[in-house]
Design an enzyme around this catalytic site. Structure first.
Site, PDB file in Angstrom:
ATOM      1  CG  ASP A  62     -10.244   4.841  -3.056  1.00 21.07           C
ATOM      2  OD1 ASP A  62      -9.840   3.692  -2.797  1.00 21.07           O
ATOM      3  OD2 ASP A  62     -10.858   5.118  -4.096  1.00 21.07           O
ATOM      4  CE  LYS A  89      -9.705  -0.003  -2.984  1.00 20.19           C
ATOM      5  NZ  LYS A  89     -10.809   0.504  -3.730  1.00 20.19           N
ATOM      6  NE  ARG A  93      -5.093   1.925  -2.656  1.00 24.82           N
ATOM      7  CZ  ARG A  93      -6.010   2.690  -3.202  1.00 24.82           C
ATOM      8  NH1 ARG A  93      -6.967   3.211  -2.466  1.00 24.82           N
ATOM      9  NH2 ARG A  93      -5.982   2.946  -4.496  1.00 24.82           N
TER      10      ARG A  93
END
Length: 114
Positions: A62, A89, A93
């Protein structure tokens, strides 16, 4: 210097491993009772003081976008591994990282895992 209140380094929060990466890049990380601060080092004018790193971020993917935002300020390349799951996600990303780095004129390469 950036100081974050309400968090300490000996924590179960996996994303705190990002602090280790910042230290490896040349930042100074300081912790106190209930806070953590990060200070970048001053280089010569026009010369980045951060160093690029090779890092497997599989356990804390993350924060890969944050590292991608910091990496262009390093004097050497940064290689981020272990983040293939970031494509799955709420959005891809990795594609977002690559798109935004390209907009900044940064050179990047996405290499699929084999």
């Amino acid at each position: 210097m950036v100081r974050v209140e309400g968090i300490t380094r000996p924590s179960k929060q996996g994303d705190l491993a990002f602090l280790d990466i910042l230290e490896r890049m040349g930042c100074r990380v300081t912790d106190g009772p209930g806070w953590v601060s990060v200070t970048g080092l001053q280089g010569s004018p026009g010369v980045p003081s951060l160093r690029g790193v090779l890092v497997d971020m599989g356990d804390f993917s993350d924060t890969a976008q944050t590292l991608a935002a910091v990496a262009p300020f390093a004097s050497t390349p940064t290689t981020i591994c272990g983040i293939a799951s970031a494509r799955l996600k709420e959005t891809d990303r990795l594609a977002a990282i690559c798109t935004e780095l390209a907009r900044l004129g940064c050179l990047w390469k996405s290499i699929p895992m084999v």
